[in-house]
Design an enzyme around this catalytic site. Structure first.
Site, PDB file in Angstrom:
ATOM      1  N   ASN A 280       7.358  -1.889  -7.669  1.00 41.04           N
ATOM      2  CA  ASN A 280       7.674  -0.734  -8.626  1.00 41.04           C
ATOM      3  C   ASN A 280       6.597  -0.425  -9.639  1.00 41.04           C
ATOM      4  O   ASN A 280       5.735  -1.247  -9.860  1.00 41.04           O
ATOM      5  CB  ASN A 280       8.826  -1.365  -9.741  1.00 41.04           C
ATOM      6  CG  ASN A 280       9.788  -2.053  -9.139  1.00 41.04           C
ATOM      7  OD1 ASN A 280      10.551  -1.181  -8.277  1.00 41.04           O
ATOM      8  ND2 ASN A 280      10.383  -3.415  -9.583  1.00 41.04           N
ATOM      9  N   GLU A 313       1.593  -6.168  -2.967  1.00 43.29           N
ATOM     10  CA  GLU A 313       2.246  -5.355  -3.822  1.00 43.29           C
ATOM     11  C   GLU A 313       1.350  -4.217  -4.718  1.00 43.29           C
ATOM     12  O   GLU A 313       1.772  -3.048  -5.152  1.00 43.29           O
ATOM     13  CB  GLU A 313       2.925  -6.191  -4.947  1.00 43.29           C
ATOM     14  CG  GLU A 313       4.298  -7.178  -4.283  1.00 43.29           C
ATOM     15  CD  GLU A 313       5.169  -6.478  -3.379  1.00 43.29           C
ATOM     16  OE1 GLU A 313       5.567  -5.331  -3.574  1.00 43.29           O
ATOM     17  OE2 GLU A 313       5.430  -7.261  -2.286  1.00 43.29           O
ATOM     18  N   GLU A 335       4.699  -0.233   4.426  1.00 44.28           N
ATOM     19  CA  GLU A 335       4.588  -1.806   4.494  1.00 44.28           C
ATOM     20  C   GLU A 335       3.746  -2.177   5.587  1.00 44.28           C
ATOM     21  O   GLU A 335       3.078  -3.024   5.390  1.00 44.28           O
ATOM     22  CB  GLU A 335       6.018  -2.111   5.045  1.00 44.28           C
ATOM     23  CG  GLU A 335       7.274  -1.856   4.216  1.00 44.28           C
ATOM     24  CD  GLU A 335       6.740  -2.254   2.640  1.00 44.28           C
ATOM     25  OE1 GLU A 335       6.164  -3.270   2.561  1.00 44.28           O
ATOM     26  OE2 GLU A 335       7.695  -1.796   1.762  1.00 44.28           O
TER      27      GLU A 335
END
EC number: 3.4.11.-
Length: 878
Positions: A280, A313, A335
């Site tokens: 996020n 991340e 990814e």
């Protein structure tokens, strides 16, 4: 009514939302109730109406929208909704207005309510203990398509908008979102928390967390505040991740040529969390095991995991958040890229870890899945939100990362970096497709990147390149590699690299046809008639393909391994390719074991780690194919691993490195699994000292898994004290890493009754549902018990996990262990009446694995000299 159904039917069953209106800005207010476990909300969405319509279609699921609250305002004119239809199956909400909406930007407003669910997706609740009292926190997990479970929205990556978020929460709680807080207003025992408006972003990156937390804080040189939040009292465990994050932000700023784009970065550990972590924007959520590191109780493997996950991340803050895939077909761009670049960052921070050699494990996992006929291309057409979860797999992450590494190796690191920086600048705050990246790389390099890479992303599978010497020529031929040994018809453009007798003598070329040959004279190699000369294809394993050598070339490579001429990556590659060829029945098990014996003086971590995992798979298949030679096979493996284990010893030596710590644990675990008496006795001695005093230095975290596995080797219904002691340790620790370590070790028990008891324990309230997967890989002795247990509990498991990737792990872990055609048929029949779209792919892959094992068993049973060869290897004196 019939008319109404028809009116809305045009919007149902569509993969994407219609484009006649697009969101520009969300003003979102949420008020979670952590006691009643529900929430209320209100949203004003600035919508650009671009074509004539009386309808607005957006995503919503498991929400109740208050019909009277729905209105559209444009230039002070209010248009009320005459109908609000929720289509749960399509997860959409159809709003009909009494007249056409004015073109241009207007505001769609509505109030809604929902449940804080316990399924780890959407807006959900996670539990934790504070001062002995159980409490709830509220957390969001929206990727891939669950923002719609929190608020009505255009829940597609291309529908980027800005977000202005307000939370109303109890006064004493910490409330976090993507952006910094700009104001708090206290109202009795509640507070309203107002956050700065976000830059443009996709809905799946919106995040909210509400609960009680401690934090540690630092700043980057350019003033970005970085914090790690965790449960009260665990603050110190966040310091390692904090340090990695601050340094990584600096690395990526330099690498991508663009600074981090938000004023702050928060990272937070969540006790119940389905994935490893979620990127996020500005508020990254993690499982505790992927963020917290405790000097006393975490092993080297945990430290490495924290570093690589944080680096992964944070890579997404650029690659994914700033530049976002246009649709889920391009998920691999997010990814695969973040996986690859996380190794780049980790290598820069911790060069002594030799992390690029460990990247080979990523490639191997990708090759393993992509060797199935039931694999899928890197780019997959997605026609429904339910289909997205299943592609968060080794193809998107690991094959994706491996083909990026192959391309970087082909184009050269400098050219590759320049192209990435211009790609990020060109598509910042926007969306991109796979071909957009290829175009930029092609412009920068002048190479035919599009043509080259389409063969790797648009078709499934990969080639095996057969290499043989014929006269004065070296011949190469590619065919699709399938573990089932069937013939595939794929063809690739393969960046081939080879070296001859030394790493100074290299050659590279593109294999664009089925076959090609090279003149040996071109290779400036010593005469191939010289017995010690060798040729290694796919130098350092940078290409995503397998290599099959003719007998003579293989014998030379075996000698080169014994003489320590090859690099770590190449030693790994020769072994891994040969193992795969053996499983696919292209090479005998006898010759695989002979090759393994060439590694008897091996000391490199990643090579030994792969030898160990191959040995586990070989002993499993031998137990089914030729149980009479199993003891000799185990003895051979004990002899193979004893030398490096004795060299390392049980206790760390002064000044030894990270890789030694990783290796010691894996070697001792292997020796314990093979029943090595000296190892089992020493493990038992240390375990009892640890039970008497948990602070004893004789059982540091790096040894614990090995010792726990050793303890479980002798556990049975009549001798269960080791099992009960480990359960006690599990109950007493509050460290997630220790809990998951114990769950994995308990599964190594050989007694079916204890295995059954343990599997039931996994489903009890003592194990968080995110952690059950760690205990599913039971021993061969427990596989039948596990299959029966899975059938008995399938309804409960389905209900608990619903759609989502965790449920697929139950099937792959338990079904893939078998090796008979009868069992494959039984599994197929059982699931025929229980089929759901989100398990279909995994089920087919698992059944294919059973067929591959069954075929391998038959092939081994036909090997004439296997028993003699194994006996010779097991009793050979070195």
């Amino acid at each position: 009514m019939e008319q109404q159904k028809q009116k809305f039917s045009q919007f149902k069953g569509q993969p994407r939302l219609p484009k006649f209106a697009l969101p520009k800005r969300y003003d979102l207010k949420l008020k979670p109730d952590l006691t009643a476990c529900n929430f209320t909300g209100a949203v004003d969405i600035s919508v650009d109406v671009v074509s004539d319509t009386q309808f607005l279609i957006l995503n919503a699921a498991e929400l109740s929208v208050i019909p009277d609250s729905v209105k559209f305002t444009s230039n002070d004119k209010v248009v009320d909704a005459v109908d609000v239809e929720m289509c749960e199956e399509d997860e959409i909400m159809v709003l009909e207005f009494k007249e056409s909406l004015p073109l241009g930007v207007g505001v769609l407003s509505m109030d809604f309510e929902g449940t804080l669910n316990d399924r780890m997706k959407g807006f959900y609740r996670s539990t934790y203990e504070h001062n002995g009292e159980k409490k709830n926190m509220a957390v969001t997990q929206f990727e891939p398509a669950d923002a719609r479970r929190c608020f009505p929205c255009w829940d597609e990556p291309a529908c980027k908008a800005t977000f202005k978020i307000t939370l109303e929460v109890p006064l004493e709680l910490v409330a976090l979102s993507n952006m910094p807080v700009i104001e708090e207003k206290i109202n009795g025992n509640l507070k309203a928390v107002y956050y700065q408006e976000s830059p443009i972003m996709s809905t799946y990156l919106v995040a909210v967390v509400v609960g009680l937390f401690d934090y540690v804080e630092d700043h980057t040189p350019d003033g970005i505040t970085v914090r790690v939040y965790c449960q009260i009292g665990k603050g110190n465990q966040g310091k390692f991740a904090l340090d990695v994050a601050v340094k990584t932000l600096g690395l990526y700023k330099e690498y991508f040529g663009v600074p981090y784009s938000l004023p702050k970065l928060d990272m937070i550990a969540i006790p119940d969390f389905a994935a490893g972590a979620m990127e996020n924007y500005g508020l990254v959520t993690y499982r505790e095991t992927a963020l917290l590191y405790d000097d006393k109780h975490s092993a080297a493997v945990n430290k490495q995991r924290v570093a690589t996950v944080v680096a992964h991340e944070l890579a997404h803050q650029w690659f994914g958040n700033l530049v976002t895939m246009e649709w889920w077909t391009h998920l691999w761009l997010n990814e695969g890229f973040a996986t690859w670049v996380s190794y780049l960052a980790t290598d820069s921070l911790f060069p002594e870890w030799q992390i690029w050699t460990q990247f080979l494990e990523e490639s191997t996992e990708g090759l393993r899945l992509d060797g199935l006929a039931e694999s899928h291309p890197i780019e997959v057409d997605i026609n429904h939100a339910h289909e997205i979860d299943e592609i968060f797999d080794a193809i998107s992450y690991r094959k994706g990362a491996s083909v990026i590494r192959m391309l970087q190796s082909y184009l050269g690191p400098e050219c590759f970096q320049r192209a990435l920086a211009s790609y990020i600048k060109r598509y910042a705050c926007s969306n991109a497709k796979t071909e957009d990246l290829w175009s930029v790389l092609q412009e920068e390099s002048g190479e035919p990147v599009n043509k080259l890479m389409n063969s790797w992303t648009k078709q499934k599978g990969y080639p095996v390149v057969s290499v043989r010497v014929k006269g004065q020529k070296l011949e190469f031929e590619q065919t699709q590699f399938l573990l089932s040994a069937s013939r595939g018809d794929g063809q690739w453009i393969v960046p081939l690299t080879l070296c001859c007798c030394s790493y100074d003598s290299r050659k590279s070329f593109l294999l664009q046809t089925v076959s090609e040959s090279l003149d040996l004279k071109e290779l400036s190699c010593a005469s191939v008639s010289n017995v010690s000369s060798w040729i290694k294809v796919n130098v350092d394993q940078s290409g995503f393909y397998r290599v099959k050598y003719d007998e003579d070339l293989l014998a030379r490579l075996r000698l080169a391994i014994e003489r320590k001429c090859l690099s770590t990556s190449d030693k790994f590659g020769v072994l891994d390719d040969y193992y795969a060829l053996s499983m696919a029945c292209h090479q005998s098990l006898t010759s695989l074991l002979t090759l393994m014996s060439a590694y008897r003086e091996e000391r490199d971590y990643i090579v030994l780690s792969n030898l160990i995992s191959i040995s586990y798979k070989v002993s499993r298949i031998v137990a089914d194919a030729a149980p009479e030679i199993l003891e000799d096979v185990k003895l051979f493996f004990v002899n193979l691993f004893q030398y490096p284990a004795e060299t390392l010893g049980w206790d760390p030596k002064q000044g030894e490195g990270h890789l030694d710590s990783l290796l010691r644990g894996e070697l001792l675990t292997a020796l314990a699994s093979y029943g090595h008496e000296i190892t089992l006795n020493e493990a038992n001695r240390r375990f009892h000292m640890f039970l008497d005093d948990s602070n004893t230095p004789v059982l540091p975290p790096d040894l614990r898994r090995a010792v726990y596995v050793a303890i479980m080797q002798n556990v049975s219904k009549s001798n269960r004290s080791g099992y009960d002691s480990l359960l006690r340790v599990y109950r007493e620790t509050d460290l997630s890493q220790e809990k998951t370590r114990i769950l994995g070790s308990l599964a190594s028990c050989r007694d079916p009754e204890i295995i059954h008891e343990f599997l039931n324990f996994l489903l009890s309230s003592e194990v968080r549902s995110q952690d059950v997967v760690f205990g599913l890989s039971v021993t061969r002795d427990g596989r039948e018990t596990a299959w029966t247990w899975l059938k008995e509990n399938w309804d409960h498991i389905s209900k608990t996990y619903g759609s989502g990737f965790l449920i697929t792990r139950f099937i792959s872990a338990i079904v893939s262990q078998f090796s008979s055609y009868e069992k494959a048929e039984e599994v197929e029949q059982y699931f025929a009446s229980r089929m759901k779209s989100y398990i279909a792919r995994t089920l087919k892959q698992s059944i294919e694995r059973v067929h591959i094992n069954a075929k391998w068993v038959q092939s081994i049973q036909k090997e004439k000299h296997l028993a003699d060869a194994v006996q010779e290897l097991a009793y050979r004196k070195y």
